[in-house]
Structure formats: C-alpha cells, structure tokens
Design an enzyme around this catalytic site. Structure first.
Site, PDB file in Angstrom:
ATOM      1  N   LYS A  16       0.855  -1.192   0.000  1.00 39.76           N
ATOM      2  CA  LYS A  16       0.000   0.000   0.000  1.00 39.76           C
ATOM      3  C   LYS A  16       0.885   1.235   0.000  1.00 39.76           C
ATOM      4  O   LYS A  16       1.954   1.215   0.624  1.00 39.76           O
ATOM      5  CB  LYS A  16      -0.885   0.025   1.253  1.00 39.76           C
ATOM      6  CG  LYS A  16      -1.877  -1.107   1.304  1.00 39.76           C
ATOM      7  CD  LYS A  16      -2.772  -0.976   2.514  1.00 39.76           C
ATOM      8  CE  LYS A  16      -3.656  -2.213   2.628  1.00 39.76           C
ATOM      9  NZ  LYS A  16      -3.980  -2.576   3.980  1.00 39.76           N
ATOM     10  N   ASP A 154       5.124  -0.441  14.740  1.00 42.95           N
ATOM     11  CA  ASP A 154       3.836  -0.735  15.386  1.00 42.95           C
ATOM     12  C   ASP A 154       3.986  -1.003  16.877  1.00 42.95           C
ATOM     13  O   ASP A 154       3.012  -0.976  17.620  1.00 42.95           O
ATOM     14  CB  ASP A 154       3.194  -1.962  14.723  1.00 42.95           C
ATOM     15  CG  ASP A 154       2.191  -1.558  13.672  1.00 42.95           C
ATOM     16  OD1 ASP A 154       1.500  -0.556  13.881  1.00 42.95           O
ATOM     17  OD2 ASP A 154       2.114  -2.238  12.633  1.00 42.95           O
ATOM     18  N   GLU A 335     -15.232   1.645  13.634  1.00 34.53           N
ATOM     19  CA  GLU A 335     -15.743   2.870  13.028  1.00 34.53           C
ATOM     20  C   GLU A 335     -17.111   2.680  12.371  1.00 34.53           C
ATOM     21  O   GLU A 335     -17.878   3.633  12.252  1.00 34.53           O
ATOM     22  CB  GLU A 335     -14.761   3.371  11.953  1.00 34.53           C
ATOM     23  CG  GLU A 335     -13.465   3.905  12.533  1.00 34.53           C
ATOM     24  CD  GLU A 335     -12.381   4.121  11.474  1.00 34.53           C
ATOM     25  OE1 GLU A 335     -12.729   4.393  10.312  1.00 34.53           O
ATOM     26  OE2 GLU A 335     -11.196   4.001  11.825  1.00 34.53           O
ATOM     27  N   HIS A 336     -17.398   1.437  11.925  1.00 37.34           N
ATOM     28  CA  HIS A 336     -18.579   1.260  11.077  1.00 37.34           C
ATOM     29  C   HIS A 336     -19.700   0.416  11.645  1.00 37.34           C
ATOM     30  O   HIS A 336     -20.821   0.466  11.136  1.00 37.34           O
ATOM     31  CB  HIS A 336     -18.162   0.655   9.727  1.00 37.34           C
ATOM     32  CG  HIS A 336     -17.204   1.510   8.972  1.00 37.34           C
ATOM     33  ND1 HIS A 336     -15.927   1.118   8.686  1.00 37.34           N
ATOM     34  CD2 HIS A 336     -17.336   2.755   8.477  1.00 37.34           C
ATOM     35  CE1 HIS A 336     -15.310   2.096   8.043  1.00 37.34           C
ATOM     36  NE2 HIS A 336     -16.139   3.089   7.905  1.00 37.34           N
TER      37      HIS A 336
HETATM   38  P1  ADP Z   1      -7.508  -4.323   8.616  1.00 38.24           P
HETATM   39  O1  ADP Z   1      -7.125  -4.837   9.966  1.00 38.24           O
HETATM   40  O2  ADP Z   1      -7.292  -5.320   7.510  1.00 38.24           O
HETATM   41  O3  ADP Z   1      -7.008  -2.926   8.304  1.00 38.24           O
HETATM   42  P2  ADP Z   1     -10.115  -3.037   8.695  1.00 38.24           P
HETATM   43  O4  ADP Z   1      -9.773  -2.033   9.732  1.00 38.24           O
HETATM   44  O5  ADP Z   1     -10.321  -2.563   7.291  1.00 38.24           O
HETATM   45  O6  ADP Z   1      -9.090  -4.241   8.693  1.00 38.24           O
HETATM   46  O7  ADP Z   1     -11.445  -3.795   9.200  1.00 38.24           O
HETATM   47  C1  ADP Z   1     -12.002  -4.851   8.470  1.00 38.24           C
HETATM   48  C2  ADP Z   1     -13.227  -5.357   9.241  1.00 38.24           C
HETATM   49  O8  ADP Z   1     -14.162  -4.280   9.360  1.00 38.24           O
HETATM   50  C3  ADP Z   1     -13.956  -6.504   8.535  1.00 38.24           C
HETATM   51  O9  ADP Z   1     -14.312  -7.493   9.489  1.00 38.24           O
HETATM   52  C4  ADP Z   1     -15.217  -5.828   8.016  1.00 38.24           C
HETATM   53  O10 ADP Z   1     -16.284  -6.707   7.957  1.00 38.24           O
HETATM   54  C5  ADP Z   1     -15.454  -4.789   9.078  1.00 38.24           C
HETATM   55  N1  ADP Z   1     -16.358  -3.736   8.597  1.00 38.24           N
HETATM   56  C6  ADP Z   1     -16.107  -2.801   7.663  1.00 38.24           C
HETATM   57  N2  ADP Z   1     -17.226  -2.054   7.435  1.00 38.24           N
HETATM   58  C7  ADP Z   1     -18.195  -2.562   8.271  1.00 38.24           C
HETATM   59  C8  ADP Z   1     -19.568  -2.259   8.516  1.00 38.24           C
HETATM   60  N3  ADP Z   1     -20.186  -1.274   7.860  1.00 38.24           N
HETATM   61  N4  ADP Z   1     -20.225  -2.987   9.443  1.00 38.24           N
HETATM   62  C9  ADP Z   1     -19.606  -3.984  10.095  1.00 38.24           C
HETATM   63  N5  ADP Z   1     -18.327  -4.319   9.910  1.00 38.24           N
HETATM   64  C10 ADP Z   1     -17.636  -3.634   9.007  1.00 38.24           C
END
Ligand code: ADP
Length: 399
Positions: A16, A154, A335-336
């Site tokens: 990335k 990290d 966050e989501h």
């Molecule tokens: P990484 O550790 O790979 O950076 P992320 O921070 O992108 O991971 O988080 C990925 C997780 O977030 C996945 O389990 C995904 O399902 C979850 N996720 C992302 N958007 C949502 C959402 N709107 N609702 C629930 N879970 C979510």
C-alpha cells in the site's frame, strides 16, 4: 514544485502507498494520492486514487515470475508517481510501516545499513510480518539509493508501559532474550492519542481505552495519552478474537496440538493465524459484515464470542488503569459497526456507560448521553498520516 513524502505499508501479498505533501508550519500534511498493489506473487493488481478519492488508475500487472514481487510492486508505484507527479512534485523521503521495533526502537528512525541489520535481526520475532517491510525498504534503496527512508514501528507506542505490563512470568533468561509483551497497532494508537484533546478536552490525559477493531484487533489502555497496557503481547496473536486469529489462548492448547494431535509447528501457525478467529468459529467468513448478515447459528456464535472477549479485555484494561474516563472505537469494525459498539457497550454498562443510540447509529463522534459518567467515542484512525508526520520530524523536512 512541492516536496512529497511516500508512505509505504508492505504486507505479505500487498504493497500500500500514499503520497503526502509537506505543508508549512503546524498544518497537517495533505494526502495527494494513495493506492496499492494487491495479489503480489499471484495476480498483481494496481489501483490508485487521487486526493479526492477518485480512481486514478486500475490495471492488472503481468504475473511476476521473479522471486521478489515486492520489487516489481515498488517499480510500479514509482513509475506511476513519476508519470503523474513529475514537474509539480519532488519525492524527498519515504516512510515505512514496520511491525517490530523490539526493545531497541521506541521511536521512528532513519534507515541506514546499521539500522537495517537490527531490523533483520528482529525478523525472528515476527517472521510473517517483518520481512515484507524489509523487502520494500531494500527495493526502494535499490531504485533510489539517495532517498532518505524512515522506519515507523507498530510496537514503539507501547514502550512507555510499566515494566510489569511488558513482562511474562517466564524464567528471567527468556525475557532477557526478548520474550516479552510488545503490543502492536501502535501507529493507530498514536494517531488516536494525538486527536484525543480535540474530542475529550481536559479528559484526554485521563484513563482512556482505545479499541482498534479491524481484521486484526486489539485494545490499548492509555493514561496521559501514553500506552499503559495492551491486549496483544509477544505476537499479534494474543488478546481479542480477530478475523482469522485466535486471540487469547491457553498455551497448553498449543502443546496439546503438537504432542497429542501431531501437528507440526507450521501447521499450528497456520491454524492460529489463518484459520481461527471469526473464520474458525463461524466456519463461514472472517468478515464481520458477512457474519452480521448471516442467519447461521455459527455466525451468531462467532459474533457473540467476539463481543464477549472484547468486554472481558476491556474490563482487564480498566483494572490495569484503575478506572475509566473514556472509551474510543476505531478501525473497520469500530468505526462502522453500530451493532458491535452497542453490544460491547451494553455488556460494559457497569463501567458507567450510558449509550445515546441515535448518536451511535450516526457513528458519533460521541455516542454516549451527555451525563454518562464514561464517554464513548468513534474516531477514525489514520496510520499513514502518523508515518508521514514522523518522516517530516525525523528528517526535519520543511517547505
Ligand atoms: P484491517 O485490519 O485489515 O485494516 P479493517 O480495519 O479494514 O481491517 O477492518 C475490516 C473489518 O471491518 C472486517 O471485518 C469488516 O467486515 C469490518 N467492517 C467494515 N465495514 C463494516 C460495517 N459497515 N459494518 C460492520 N463491519 C464492518
């Protein structure tokens, strides 16, 4: 002509990148572009986005027969930068996310041959995660030998923890050899700790737990905006239930798998890192969104275990801090997912958390009632910007 910093986060199958423009004074650095090469070693695929998040490139790269797919990916990123930024921007430095800084590196460091040797030595502590970053550093060195590079760790944020929080109850000779709790997700925690005053005001220096819930998940207990305890330990396997990692596990299980079930070390590693967690319990998916959408009882059991472990680890960090002023959710799930935040907070109500359901549905930033003794927040993390700022500080770059 603007000076820019290239930020790189190299994983086993992806590279990335992000490009940050150096700004004057105290203004935050602004991101001009970002993207990634995915599918390294199999079907490499390049995507790039501009400052507004619009797609600027999307192409399949030739399948690479070379032994070092990170080198090919680096070449692609640099060629794209040159084609799109030449004339207006000048690349002056690069910063890398490096998983392990051991006990040696408690802050970002400019990379030279001596530092690189120390980073090589630390690969034995993180054999899956450290080597890709080192490949990216060397690939960039080979192409642009004069470009200053900075490693950001990290683990570094956690080096402020008291000794007792970093120790295992193992013979002293082993801890002297580096078998101790390091903790991870430090760049994310550093970003959140820096933004706390903006949200919490005077309470920013109080007792705060940050829950970084993504594919990889951990929690950090902070006091005075510094790490006091965290759920991950010697490796990123410990603590919470994750997408494919088991989290907290009796080490006796590992012995049982080897001695009674006859698994090899490589098989145990594959099981604990790649086939456990949400994926292992549900038998369906490591992706929380898919599990939330599923009616399968195993999907619901996996979510229940995820929430239960988060609630227990939260309680444990509150004990380590001796209280709690605020809880912060961040990363993909934090966050989501309104539902996961709701369930964790409901089961932690005893700490003094009174939710504001509407604010939670709208993702905050504050998701507790005005008179809740403990405030709860949703704050998006930004590890890349921490790296870009660190590069600017270490190299004293100014516009
Ligand atoms: P990484 O550790 O790979 O950076 P992320 O921070 O992108 O991971 O988080 C990925 C997780 O977030 C996945 O389990 C995904 O399902 C979850 N996720 C992302 N958007 C949502 C959402 N709107 N609702 C629930 N879970 C979510």
């Amino acid at each position: 002509m603007h000076d820019v910093i290239l930020v790189l986060d190299s994983g086993s199958s992806s590279l990335k990148f992000a490009v940050y423009e150096i700004t004057s004074g105290a203004a935050p650095l602004s991101r001009l572009a970002h993207g990634q090469v995915e599918g390294l070693g199999t079907h490499p695929h390049f995507t790039a986005f501009d400052a507004e998040g619009h797609e600027a490139d999307n192409s399949l790269l030739p399948a690479n027969s070379s032994a070092n797919p990170h080198e090919q990916a680096m070449g692609t990123v640099l060629a794209w930068l040159q084609a799109h930024r030449d004339g207006t921007h000048r690349l002056v430095a690069a910063g890398h996310r490096v998983v392990h800084g051991g006990r040696v590196f408690a802050s970002p460091v400019r990379i030279n041959s001596e530092v690189l040797l120390k980073l090589d030595a630390l690969s034995s502590l993180a054999p899956l995660h450290q080597p890709p970053a080192l490949r990216a550093i060397r690939a960039l060195q080979a192409r642009l030998p004069e470009l200053p590079q900075v490693a950001c760790f990290d683990t570094a944020f956690h080096r402020t923890q008291p000794e007792v929080a970093q120790a295992y109850a193992l013979p002293r000779s082993l801890s002297d050899q580096g078998i101790r709790r390091y903790g991870f997700h430090g760049l994310s925690y550093q970003y959140i700790s820096q933004t706390l005053p903006q949200f919490l005001g005077d309470k920013a220096g109080g007792k705060v737990v940050v829950a970084h819930l993504g594919n990889g998940a951990s929690m950090c207990g902070m006091k005075g905006q510094r790490s006091m305890a965290t759920t991950m330990g010697f490796t990123a396997l410990d603590g919470l239930v994750m997408g494919t990692r088991c989290g907290n596990l009796d080490p006796g299980v590992v012995l049982h798998l080897i001695e009674q079930k006859g698994l090899s070390p490589a098989e145990v590693s594959d099981l604990l890192y790649k086939r456990s967690g949400l994926l292992g319990v549900s038998g369906l998916s490591s992706d929380l969104r898919e599990l939330l959408d599923s009616d399968a009882p195993t999907a619901q059991e996996a979510i229940e275990l995820f929430v239960y472990r988060a609630v227990r680890e939260l309680g444990s960090l509150v004990a380590a801090l001796g209280g709690l002023d605020a809880l912060v959710f961040t990363a993909g799930i934090g966050e989501h997912s309104t539902e996961i935040r709701q369930r964790i907070c409901e089961q932690s109500q005893w700490l003094g958390i009174e939710m504001d359901q509407q604010a939670n549905a709208q993702h905050g930033p504050r998701i507790t009632a005005a008179d809740s003794p403990v405030s709860v927040w949703v704050i998006p993390t930004n590890e890349e910007s921490v790296i870009a700022e660190a590069v600017q500080q270490v190299l004293v770059l100014q516009r």
